[in-house]
Design an enzyme around this catalytic site. Structure first.
Site, mmCIF file in Angstrom:
data_model
loop_
_atom_site.group_PDB
_atom_site.id
_atom_site.type_symbol
_atom_site.label_atom_id
_atom_site.label_comp_id
_atom_site.label_asym_id
_atom_site.label_seq_id
_atom_site.Cartn_x
_atom_site.Cartn_y
_atom_site.Cartn_z
ATOM 1 N N GLU A 1 0.881 -1.173 0.000
ATOM 2 C CA GLU A 1 0.000 0.000 0.000
ATOM 3 C C GLU A 1 0.909 1.211 0.000
ATOM 4 O O GLU A 1 1.660 1.436 0.950
ATOM 5 C CB GLU A 1 -0.903 0.009 1.232
ATOM 6 N N CYS B 1 -4.066 7.215 5.587
ATOM 7 C CA CYS B 1 -3.909 6.794 4.195
ATOM 8 C C CYS B 1 -5.145 7.080 3.363
ATOM 9 O O CYS B 1 -5.069 7.098 2.132
ATOM 10 C CB CYS B 1 -3.564 5.305 4.132
#
Length: 496
Positions: free
Chosen positions: A239, A276
């Site tokens: 990620e 995020c």
């Protein structure tokens, strides 16, 4: 070089930790590999007991863990206390996944005149390397989702601790290993290494069969390329970065400006903008008052402490570069702070500013959001389609805008892994149906998730037993179904 625990607020060096070299990583990998038969032999219920014992051990140490993590990250005790609970909750979710049993995806085809007896199931892929995230010292770190899902799959884990919270990492490891011993497992089902060299060695080690990573695009791409350049390339579940566009239609702007502005700023500033899934780009209609309403909320934000010096410097540089883009201006700033603090910033400009710089389509990690205004629906759709891959895409619209909303959703689905409607992307619920992943650069493997029950599939691989003698079959594939698993038999899905 040693790794230091540093106070995020003062910069004080708190404690030193030894960085691991290639030899230490090799030893950890060999220890982990030797435990594969034990984790497999424990079966789903044995591993479920392991995860629940680890969760209990974390909960018992919540106050100590949160206090140390607050010193190293400045994320605040309420947030970190909740994050420990989220982390233990993830472990317990995967215990439920194991007890339910469908993760094994057992499929049986009986032999007939044209095909043999075929019995298919998922097995553990092998030793897993996990890289901790800077911004989630618990939920995406030593005891986080990558570790929980890998252990559930039957994979021993070696974690590379993040340099911004090494002491938190060590304390978390101690809790997990205590839980392992309580459940009757060796402590080494989870191990920890420090240092950049150790991270590279971990990805390259031949006994490591998959890697979970949460971090920056440059760091993630480097390690991804290491994983794929090995003599035996392995999956790298990274990620890396996400802009998380938030779209406001004309109808929503007209009816809910104040509500959207308040929710947007709260989401963008959560955790000092270090989530995020922070909405980093907002597309709003020109001529409205959304920018002014959001500016009032931004002006009320206090000075922000970021996770570390490098992150603070990158934020300041990135924010300055975006302010210099032609057509972009600062519409509001938060309150100024001290030397180790940053000021939140709200930028705005016309959607045509995207033509001047691609920086507006890149994540800026920290308390800053850019609102670009559009005049026509076509401009809006084109701008949304130009965004890179994202973890999330959010739409605020009204019922009478059905055609426009449908057009936008088609684009959103192509650019993101989770679509959010009339809400905000921060807050990633842990459950059976969650998807935390998306097209690159959000993740390197968009068909997978790092949050939720489906995360276990990253660390499994299918095996078929063809015409296998009954006494050699694993329990999951035996006719009497001793584990009471849901199974697909000759195409029909059967519950135990």
């Amino acid at each position: 070089m040693p790794v230091w625990s540093i106070d995020a607020r003062s910069g004080e060096h708190r404690r030193e930790f030894a960085a691991a070299g290639a030899e230490e990583v090799d030893l950890a990998c060999r220890r982990a590999h030797a435990l594969l038969p034990l984790l497999e032999g424990a079966g789903p219920l044995g591993r479920a007991a392991l995860l629940k014992a680890m969760a209990d051990a974390l909960d018992a140490r919540t106050d100590t863990l949160a206090a140390v993590a607050d010193a190293e990250t400045a994320l605040g005790l309420p947030r970190l206390t909740g994050e420990v609970a989220r982390t233990s909750g993830q472990l317990r979710l995967f215990a439920e996944v194991l007890a339910e049993g469908s993760f094994l995806d057992v499929r049986l085809d009986s032999a007939d005149e044209v095909k043999p007896d075929l019995r298919r199931m998922n097995i553990a892929t092998g030793v897993v390397g996990v890289f901790s995230a800077s911004n989630f010292p618990f939920a995406f770190s030593v005891g986080g989702g990558d570790t929980a899902s890998a252990l559930a799959a039957g994979c021993p884990v070696i974690v590379k601790a993040h340099s911004l919270h090494p002491e938190t990492s060590e304390l978390t490891l101690a809790a997990l290993q205590e839980g392992a011993r309580t459940a009757g497992f060796p402590a080494e089902v989870v191990q920890l290494v420090h240092g950049r060299e150790a991270g590279t060695a971990l990805v390259g080690h031949p006994l490591v069969k998959a890697v979970g990573f949460t971090g920056s695009i440059p760091g993630g791409r480097f390690l991804h390329d290491v994983a794929k350049a090995r003599p035996e390339p392995i999956p790298f579940y990274g990620e890396l970065g996400s802009l998380n566009p938030l779209v406001v239609t004309p109808g929503a702007a007209a009816r809910r400006t104040e509500e959207i502005a308040a929710g947007l700023v709260a989401s963008a500033a959560l955790g000092a903008g270090q989530f995020c899934v922070k909405p980093g780009l907002v597309l709003a209609p020109a001529g409205g008052t959304l920018v002014e309403a959001a500016a009032r909320h931004f002006a009320e934000l206090g000075p922000q402490v970021l996770l570390g010096d490098g992150i603070r410097e990158s934020f300041e540089t990135g924010a300055d570069e975006r302010e210099a883009i032609p057509g972009v201006r600062v519409v509001a700033t938060g309150q100024a702070g001290g030397e180790r603090q940053v000021t939140a910033r709200l930028l705005t400009g016309p959607i045509s500013a995207l033509d001047a710089s691609e920086l507006l389509l890149e994540e800026c990690f920290g308390p800053m959001t850019v609102v670009l205004t559009y005049d026509t629906e076509d401009e809006l759709v084109q701008a949304l389609a130009a965004t890179p891959g994202n973890l999330t895409a959010t739409l605020h619209s009204e019922p009478e805008e059905e055609k426009l909303a449908a057009r936008l959703v088609t684009v959103m689905r192509d650019r993101a892994g989770r679509l959010v409607f009339d809400a905000y992307p921060t807050g990633v619920a842990v459950g059976w149906a969650q998807q935390h992943g998306g097209p690159y650069p959000a993740t390197t493997e968009p068909s997978t998730t790092s949050v939720g029950a489906a995360a276990i599939f990253r660390f499994l691989r299918p095996v078929v037993y063809q015409n296998c003698p009954a006494h050699l079959l694993p329990e999951a594939l035996r006719d009497d179904n001793p584990w009471r698993l849901p199974r697909r038999v000759n195409g029909a899905f059967l519950l135990p």
